[in-house]
Design an enzyme around this catalytic site. Sequence first.
Site, PDB file in Angstrom:
ATOM      1  N   ARG A 160       0.831  -1.210   0.000  1.00 14.42           N
ATOM      2  CA  ARG A 160       0.000   0.000   0.000  1.00 14.42           C
ATOM      3  C   ARG A 160       0.863   1.258   0.000  1.00 14.42           C
ATOM      4  NH1 ARG A 160      -1.685   2.791   4.176  1.00 14.42           N
ATOM      5  NH2 ARG A 160      -1.756   1.069   5.644  1.00 14.42           N
ATOM      6  N   TYR A 172     -18.576  14.221 -14.873  1.00 16.41           N
ATOM      7  CA  TYR A 172     -18.832  12.811 -14.570  1.00 16.41           C
ATOM      8  C   TYR A 172     -19.585  12.739 -13.236  1.00 16.41           C
ATOM      9  CZ  TYR A 172     -18.147   7.913 -13.626  1.00 16.41           C
ATOM     10  OH  TYR A 172     -18.373   6.599 -13.340  1.00 16.41           O
ATOM     11  N   LYS A 189     -11.537   2.595 -18.597  1.00 13.20           N
ATOM     12  CA  LYS A 189     -12.142   2.803 -19.914  1.00 13.20           C
ATOM     13  C   LYS A 189     -11.165   2.409 -21.023  1.00 13.20           C
ATOM     14  CE  LYS A 189     -15.291   4.303 -17.164  1.00 13.20           C
ATOM     15  NZ  LYS A 189     -15.497   5.705 -16.830  1.00 13.20           N
ATOM     16  N   ASP A 195      -9.702  15.976 -16.561  1.00 11.07           N
ATOM     17  CA  ASP A 195     -10.143  14.591 -16.705  1.00 11.07           C
ATOM     18  C   ASP A 195     -10.121  14.297 -18.208  1.00 11.07           C
ATOM     19  OD1 ASP A 195     -11.538  12.223 -17.061  1.00 11.07           O
ATOM     20  OD2 ASP A 195     -13.070  12.661 -15.539  1.00 11.07           O
TER      21      ASP A 195
HETATM   22  C1  LIG Z   1     -15.610   6.422 -15.649  1.00 11.82           C
HETATM   23  C2  LIG Z   1     -15.194   7.825 -15.523  1.00 11.82           C
HETATM   24  C3  LIG Z   1     -14.714   8.325 -14.309  1.00 11.82           C
HETATM   25  C4  LIG Z   1     -14.628   7.473 -13.070  1.00 11.82           C
HETATM   26  O1  LIG Z   1     -13.770   6.398 -13.237  1.00 11.82           O
HETATM   27  P1  LIG Z   1     -13.965   4.964 -12.488  1.00 11.82           P
HETATM   28  O2  LIG Z   1     -12.828   4.181 -13.005  1.00 11.82           O
HETATM   29  O3  LIG Z   1     -15.316   4.446 -12.888  1.00 11.82           O
HETATM   30  O4  LIG Z   1     -13.904   5.221 -11.032  1.00 11.82           O
HETATM   31  C5  LIG Z   1     -14.330   9.658 -14.258  1.00 11.82           C
HETATM   32  N1  LIG Z   1     -14.421  10.457 -15.343  1.00 11.82           N
HETATM   33  C6  LIG Z   1     -14.875   9.995 -16.527  1.00 11.82           C
HETATM   34  C7  LIG Z   1     -14.951  10.934 -17.684  1.00 11.82           C
HETATM   35  C8  LIG Z   1     -15.290   8.685 -16.666  1.00 11.82           C
HETATM   36  O5  LIG Z   1     -15.765   8.237 -17.825  1.00 11.82           O
END
Ligand SMILES: *Cc1c(COP(=O)(O)O)cnc(C)c1O
Length: 365
Positions: free
Chosen positions: A43, A95, A191, A166
């Site tokens: 960790r 998001y 993703k 992001d």
């Molecule tokens: C999915 C997503 C998140 C969050 O990510 P997780 O891996 O589901 O925690 C944040 N921002 C965007 C644009 C996303 O598509």
Amino acid sequence: MSEWTPETWLIASARNRTEGEPLNVPPVFASNFYLPHERLYSRTDGTATTDALEELLGGLESAKALVFGSGMAAAATVFHGLNVDSEIAVPEDPYHGVAGIVEEGEAQGRWRVRRLDQADTNAWIDAVASCDLVWLETPENPLMTVADLPAICGAPRGGNTLVAVDSTFATPLNQKPLDLGADVVMHSATKFIGGHSDLLSGCVLTRNEELLEEYAARRLRNGATIGAMEAFLTLRGARTLSLRLERAQANAMELAQRLESNPGVNRVLYPGLTSHPTHEVAKTFMSGFGAMLSFETTGDGDRATDVCNRVELINHATSLGGVETTMERRSVIPGQERIPPTLIRLSVGCENVDDLWADFSQALA
Ligand SMILES: *Cc1c(COP(=O)(O)O)cnc(C)c1O
């Protein structure tokens, strides 16, 4: 990154090129290590697997990477570094997990919030001059609005403004916010980076050593660490990111054009289409338009649901970025009621585009 192109880096980096070692860094299933050694506990000190993943992801954006157990764990690490009584700027529809963090902090009086139209570049430039954190998400979910990153990230800072992006929809291949002046980039590696809808993973990237240390300390305190198997699978998935993205975004462009001329569709939102409100902005700095698009069906929300239920090849499911095409209505997600009821968001995968189109044709008929 070395002199390699990103396509080569994805495949060639993060390997232990030593005689007798495996070509791929395996998943290290360990919480603790024999002492004396600099690695005590996973960790706090990571493992060879997380080191390899961080090397690969960091190199793509000429930065240091920290990997997390999910994209949300990565995002929360950035927000939770703010002092009490900060002012932050976020998109109107970030998001939904990020929206939740923003709302909770607002309700606790932890920060004041400006919610800005992603396309209103001047409002963002003002925010860069006066807010503590400017959080962009671009292309933005689900209207695919592209923020003018060169103008916003390069705008004069007021004091200690932190500009974070992001960049999940763009992937590290289609835009490089750090090169444009952003301080922090966050990806949900769940993703496109992972790419197979089989894990949760996230990362934060920065070139600022002080921030890196702060985020690493918060990650270990919060235990927001990634698991060994997930780190391994993210690394394995990332090897093919450029191949997958190339196919997926070519498919997305083709589908966007075909959907645009389908009588069952009112509107298509894809930054690659000249009809998209932020196409011109996207063209100035993105090297590809990605594999995410939205469209509105004719009729009402029930018709949109009907289309989602009629697809056979395409998967009626949430999330995005996998090799398989998925689609869903977004207005049914709690907190997303502002989204038009007929809007369907599509994450285009790597299938043959004619098979995808045949499925659309029957579902829309
Ligand atoms: C999915 C997503 C998140 C969050 O990510 P997780 O891996 O589901 O925690 C944040 N921002 C965007 C644009 C996303 O598509």
